[in-house]
Scaffold this active site. Structure first.
Site, short mmCIF file in Angstrom:
data_model
loop_
_atom_site.label_atom_id
_atom_site.label_comp_id
_atom_site.label_asym_id
_atom_site.label_seq_id
_atom_site.Cartn_x
_atom_site.Cartn_y
_atom_site.Cartn_z
N CYS A 1 30.19 39.10 44.92
CA CYS A 1 29.34 40.46 44.63
C CYS A 1 28.09 40.25 44.93
O CYS A 1 27.17 39.15 44.52
CB CYS A 1 29.70 40.76 43.23
SG CYS A 1 28.52 42.10 42.73
N CYS B 1 23.91 43.58 35.61
CA CYS B 1 24.29 44.25 36.62
C CYS B 1 24.99 45.51 36.51
O CYS B 1 25.23 45.84 35.48
CB CYS B 1 25.29 43.35 37.59
SG CYS B 1 26.90 43.32 36.74
N SER C 1 30.31 32.70 33.99
CA SER C 1 30.52 31.85 35.40
C SER C 1 28.97 32.28 36.11
O SER C 1 28.32 31.48 36.44
CB SER C 1 31.55 32.37 36.33
OG SER C 1 32.76 32.50 35.67
N HIS D 1 30.38 38.51 29.04
CA HIS D 1 30.11 37.04 28.68
C HIS D 1 29.12 36.59 28.03
O HIS D 1 28.26 35.79 28.52
CB HIS D 1 30.81 36.08 29.72
CG HIS D 1 32.06 36.10 29.96
ND1 HIS D 1 32.52 35.65 31.21
CD2 HIS D 1 33.21 36.37 29.42
CE1 HIS D 1 33.93 35.74 31.05
NE2 HIS D 1 34.34 36.32 29.75
N CYS E 1 34.59 47.35 36.61
CA CYS E 1 33.50 47.48 37.51
C CYS E 1 33.93 48.33 38.86
O CYS E 1 35.06 47.92 39.51
CB CYS E 1 32.78 46.38 37.73
SG CYS E 1 31.52 46.33 39.39
N THR F 1 34.74 37.54 42.42
CA THR F 1 33.34 38.32 42.76
C THR F 1 31.88 37.34 42.34
O THR F 1 30.92 37.51 43.04
CB THR F 1 32.98 39.52 42.22
OG1 THR F 1 33.27 39.36 40.71
CG2 THR F 1 33.96 40.55 42.71
N GLU G 1 38.89 37.84 35.40
CA GLU G 1 38.89 38.70 36.74
C GLU G 1 39.91 38.08 37.64
O GLU G 1 40.81 39.05 38.34
CB GLU G 1 37.78 38.38 37.45
CG GLU G 1 37.44 39.48 38.70
CD GLU G 1 36.18 39.12 39.66
OE1 GLU G 1 35.16 38.93 38.97
OE2 GLU G 1 36.27 38.96 40.98
S1 SF4 Z 1 31.36 42.57 40.40
FE1 SF4 Z 1 30.80 41.72 38.56
S2 SF4 Z 1 28.96 41.06 38.98
FE2 SF4 Z 1 29.14 42.62 40.68
S3 SF4 Z 1 28.41 44.41 39.65
FE3 SF4 Z 1 30.60 44.26 38.97
S4 SF4 Z 1 30.64 43.33 37.07
FE4 SF4 Z 1 28.57 43.05 38.14
#
Ligand code: SF4
Length: 284
Positions: free
Chosen positions: A195, A12, A224, A40, A96, A166, A130
Site C-alpha cells: 500500500c 492512514c 507490522s 494494532h 479498507c 499491503t 490481512e
Molecule cells: S491498505 Fe492498510 S495501510 Fe493501506 S490505507 Fe488500507 S488500512 Fe491503511
C-alpha cells in the site's frame, strides 16, 4: 526542549475510516463488537473499549444476542461473512477499500490460475489478519511465504501469480519476485500490492528522522507497519526509540544535551497519542 510531531505520521485513511465507523456507532449508543483488534495500537483500542466497544473472536459471534459486528480495516475471509449472516447480526464492514480491491484481484487471479493448474502466492506474514483474509479468497489454497527462505514451497513447474500483503516492504517483495522468476520454468505474474499509504511514508519519515538528534517513534507492539517505519527511522537515525505508551519512555535518552526531539508514528498510531507523548517529553 523543542518537541515536534511529524505531520505525515498517524492513521492512514483505511484505519481512520474504521475508527470513525466505530466511533459513530458508539456515539449513537450502539453495542459494537469488533472482530479482532480494530487497530494494532493498544492505546487506541483501550480508548474505544472505554467507550463501549468489545473486541471479540469470530467464534464468540454465536453467543452475541444483540449489537452490531464490525469488520476492521484488515479485511476478512468470505467464511467470516457467512458466520455473521448465520448469526443474524447486523454487520458494519469497515474493510479498507484498498484491501477490498485486493480481495477482488486475488479472487479473479485464483479463478484464472485454477483453469491452468497454476498457483497463487502471497508474500506476507502467516496468521496475520490481512493475510488470512487474502488467502480466504482462494479457499486457503494460496501459498503464503514469509521470506525468501520459503520460496521452495512453490511448485516451479506450474504457473505462478504473486501478490503482497499491503504492509510489506516493496523492496523485499521485488527481491522475492526475482528469486522466484530465476527458479521458475513457466509464467510468473506478479503484482506489487503493497500500500502506497505505507510505502510512501518511508522516504518521508526518513527525511523527518534525519532532521532531529533524537526520534521517539510511537507504535503498537503488534503493528507490522510500525515495525517497517521504525526500521526506516533507525536506518537514518540510530537515536530512534520505539515506544507504545509514555511508560516506555526512558529519561536517560534525553541526557546528552538533547534540545530537539521528533515524534513520529505508524499508520495505526492515533494523533492524540503522539500529542500526549510530545506533551510528556516537553516536561523533561
Ligand atoms: S491498505 Fe492498510 S495501510 Fe493501506 S490505507 Fe488500507 S488500512 Fe491503511
Amino acid at each position: 526542549m523543542v518537541v515536534e510531531i511529524d505531520k505525515h505520521s498517524g492513521f492512514c485513511f483505511g484505519v481512520k475510516k474504521a475508527i470513525e465507523s466505530a466511533s459513530q456507532m458508539l456515539e449513537l449508543g450502539e453495542e459494537v463488537f469488533c472482530v479482532g483488534d480494530i487497530v494494532h495500537n493498544e492505546e487506541e483500542a483501550k480508548r474505544l473499549n472505554q467507550l463501549g466497544m468489545s473486541i471479540i473472536k469470530l467464534d464468540d459471534v454465536k453467543d452475541i444476542k444483540s449489537g452490531t459486528v464490525l469488520f476492521r480495516a484488515h479485511g476478512e475471509a468470505p467464511t467470516s461473512y457467512k458466520i455473521i449472516e448465520k448469526a443474524g447480526l447486523p454487520l458494519k464492514d469497515a474493510t479498507c477499500p484498498v484491501v477490498l480491491k485486493l480481495h477482488q484481484r486475488i479472487r479473479k487471479a485464483y479463478d484464472e490460475q485454477n483453469q491452468q493448474n497454476g498457483q497463487i502466492v502471497i508474500y506476507g506474514k502467516r496468521g496475520h489478519a490481512e493475510v488470512i483474509g487474502l488467502a480466504g479468497q482462494t479457499q486457503n489454497e494460496a501459498i503464503v511465504i514469509e521470506d525468501e527462505s520459503e520460496i521452495d514451497l512453490i511448485d516451479f513447474g506450474k504457473p505462478i501469480e504473486i501478490f503482497a500483503q499491503t504492509t510489506k516492504s516493496p523492496r523485499k517483495f521485488q527481491q522475492i519476485v526475482e528469486q522466484i522468476q530465476k527458479k521458475s520454468h513457466t509464467e510468473v505474474k506478479w503484482h506489487n500490492t503493497t500500500c502506497k499509504q505505507v510505502t510512501g511514508r518511508v522516504p518521508r519519515i526518513q527525511e523527518f528522522a534525519k532532521a532531529y538528534p533524537l526520534i521517539v517513534f510511537v507504535g503498537g507492539k503488534k503493528s507490522s507497519n510500525a515495525k517497517v517505519l521504525f526500521r526506516a527511522c533507525k536506518e537514518v537515525n540510530p537515536k530512534s526509540h520505539f515506544v507504545s505508551s509514555i511508560e516506555d519512555v526512558e529519561k536517560e535518552w534525553f541526557n546528552e544535551g538533547i534540545d530537539k526531539v521528533g515524534i513520529c508514528g505508524a499508520t495505526s498510531t492515533p494523533q492524540w497519542l503522539m500529542e500526549k507523548m510530545a506533551d510528556f517529553i516537553r516536561t523533561f
